[in-house]
Design an enzyme around this catalytic site. Structure first.
Site, short mmCIF file in Angstrom:
data_model
loop_
_atom_site.label_atom_id
_atom_site.label_comp_id
_atom_site.label_asym_id
_atom_site.label_seq_id
_atom_site.Cartn_x
_atom_site.Cartn_y
_atom_site.Cartn_z
N ALA A 143 0.82 -1.22 0.00
CA ALA A 143 0.00 0.00 0.00
C ALA A 143 0.85 1.27 0.00
O ALA A 143 0.34 2.37 0.20
CB ALA A 143 -0.94 0.00 1.20
N GLN A 144 2.16 1.10 -0.21
CA GLN A 144 3.02 2.29 -0.32
C GLN A 144 2.89 2.83 -1.74
O GLN A 144 2.65 2.07 -2.68
CB GLN A 144 4.48 1.93 -0.02
CG GLN A 144 4.70 1.24 1.31
CD GLN A 144 4.58 2.15 2.50
OE1 GLN A 144 4.83 3.35 2.41
NE2 GLN A 144 4.16 1.60 3.63
N HIS A 197 9.05 -4.86 2.21
CA HIS A 197 8.73 -4.33 0.89
C HIS A 197 9.92 -4.61 -0.03
O HIS A 197 10.54 -3.68 -0.56
CB HIS A 197 8.40 -2.84 0.96
CG HIS A 197 7.08 -2.58 1.65
ND1 HIS A 197 5.88 -2.66 1.00
CD2 HIS A 197 6.79 -2.32 2.95
CE1 HIS A 197 4.90 -2.43 1.86
NE2 HIS A 197 5.42 -2.22 3.05
N ASN A 221 3.91 -10.33 4.40
CA ASN A 221 3.33 -9.30 3.54
C ASN A 221 4.45 -8.50 2.87
O ASN A 221 5.38 -8.08 3.53
CB ASN A 221 2.41 -8.36 4.34
CG ASN A 221 1.23 -9.12 4.91
OD1 ASN A 221 1.10 -9.29 6.11
ND2 ASN A 221 0.37 -9.61 4.04
N ASP A 276 0.13 -2.22 12.49
CA ASP A 276 0.24 -1.59 11.16
C ASP A 276 -1.08 -0.88 10.83
O ASP A 276 -1.53 -0.88 9.68
CB ASP A 276 0.60 -2.63 10.08
CG ASP A 276 1.11 -1.99 8.80
OD1 ASP A 276 1.32 -0.77 8.77
OD2 ASP A 276 1.27 -2.72 7.80
#
Ligand SMILES: [Zn+2]
Ligand SMILES: [Zn+2]
Length: 389
Positions: A143-144, A197, A221, A276
């Site tokens: 979601a970045q 990420h 994730n 988060d």
């Protein structure tokens, strides 16, 4: 400040669980702790049948209760930090997003300003900053916002750290990108580098650990999945004993069995419960903003237009409950994944993270359903829907 005793509670300490005991609170600190009945004259609060734990420390949280650390609003941060007491959180790392330098800098400045002015008895403490990106992989943005991904440099991290008054404690980064190795070498003594990420291979993760990386961001994730011929980030996280890892235990970001595997692999000393969470936590279903992207929130899920998960709306006490259900473990084993592990990682364990004489009286009192009955912040008692005192 008030002096009082919490008595008849089940008290979780670093060394043992006291079935029935008491905690003496004086001047915001834990002044005494013992088994059995308290026989002194201080005012008493009865915690009979309740669980008495150290206040939760959430090292990965962007927002909640309508607020977000990226809003760069001092009143917003105040409301956010005050609201966190209702889920048992007494300390947290304000977590930034992959955004423009300008927006990150505004958020950092605001956090420093807030830290200087806030009332520590009425809100959870911001004990530092978690910089999530912008030094991540464009191939695993989650979601970045991919528009703002950039390569790490010593100069940029130094600039952010100076603006943040040395409050950046954790950086989520991709170890395989150019510049990662140099920045890790320059800062790993002062900042905890967390692998996330990322499309790093199993070998690349282990090399990064040799260079000083110590943690894995939201296990399962936004990383390379486990394959039996290429175990990836998560295989490395399971097997490298130097790495700790954090999990969003909401039953959405990971299957309950995956959470159980993680606790088995890492043990209760290298597993950190995180939320988060984003701003929709504690708010009705609807449309919300996360780092400039639109998020749909329905039930327990927050998703971008693309369907990608966009942070959580999990509360720490709900995470505790989920973790117990998913793993079948008791609070005796898992309490420390909510507080002590984080305090040690952040080098604040002399002050916070466990129930011990001399530490801050940061305490959460839960019932058997993990509902927060009271949160004590440096001696000040806060109660919510379920009042016990
Ligand atoms: Zn993330
Ligand atoms: Zn995050």
């Amino acid at each position: 400040m008030a002096e009082y005793v919490i008595e008849n509670g089940r008290i979780y300490t670093e060394f043992e669980t006291i079935e029935t005991g008491y905690i003496i609170v004086k001047s915001g600190k834990i002044a005494g702790l013992g088994k059995g009945e308290y026989e002194g004259t201080l005012p008493k609060y009865d915690a009979n049948g309740l669980h008495v734990l150290p206040g939760f420390i959430d090292i990965h949280i962007h927002g909640g209760y309508g607020e977000d650390a990226m809003d760069a609003s001092e009143t917003g941060l105040k409301h956010f930090a005050e609201s966190l007491l209702s889920e048992g959180t007494t300390s947290f790392l304000a977590t930034t997003m992959t955004q423009s330098d300008d927006n990150i800098i505004k958020a950092l400045k605001n956090i420093v300003k807030y830290q200087a002015n806030h009332n520590k008895y009425q809100a959870a403490d911001i004990v530092g900053i978690h910089l999530e990106g912008p030094f991540i992989s464009e191939h695993k943005v989650g979601a970045q916002n991919p528009k703002y991904v950039q390569r790490p440099s010593i100069e940029k991290i130094q600039q952010f750290q100076n603006i943040a008054n040395q409050q950046i404690k954790v950086i989520t980064f991709a170890p395989e990108v150019s510049g990662a190795r140099e920045t890790l070498a320059a800062f790993h003594d002062k900042i905890k580098f967390s692998i996330g990420h990322t499309v790093a291979t199993y070998d690349e993760v282990n090399e990064a650990v040799e260079q000083g990386a110590r943690h894995v961001t939201h296990l399962y994730n936004a990383g390379t999945p486990f394959e039996h011929r290429e175990p990836g980030v998560f295989g490395a996280a399971w097997t490298n004993d130097t790495l700790s890892t954090e999990l969003i235990v909401d039953g959405i970001h990971s299957h309950p069995a995956a959470v159980k595997i993680a606790l088995k692999q890492k043990g209760n000393k290298q597993f950190f419960l995180i939320t988060d969470a984003m701003r929709a936590k504690g708010m009705p279903d609807g449309e919300y903003d996360l780092g400039g992207q639109n998020v749909h929130v329905k039930g327990a899920e927050a998703r971008l237009e693309s369907g990608a998960l966009a942070g959580s709306i999990l509360k720490m006490n709900e995470g505790v409950k989920n973790l117990m259900v998913f793993t079948g473990e008791s609070l005796d084993k898992i309490w420390r994944v909510t507080s002590l592990n984080q305090a040690i990682a952040l080098n604040i364990e002399h002050q916070k993270g466990s129930l011990a004489v001399g530490k801050d009286a940061d305490i959460v009192i839960l019932d058997n359903d993990q509902t927060v009955c009271a949160t004590i912040k440096e001696g000040e008692i806060h109660q919510f829907e379920k009042r016990i005192f």
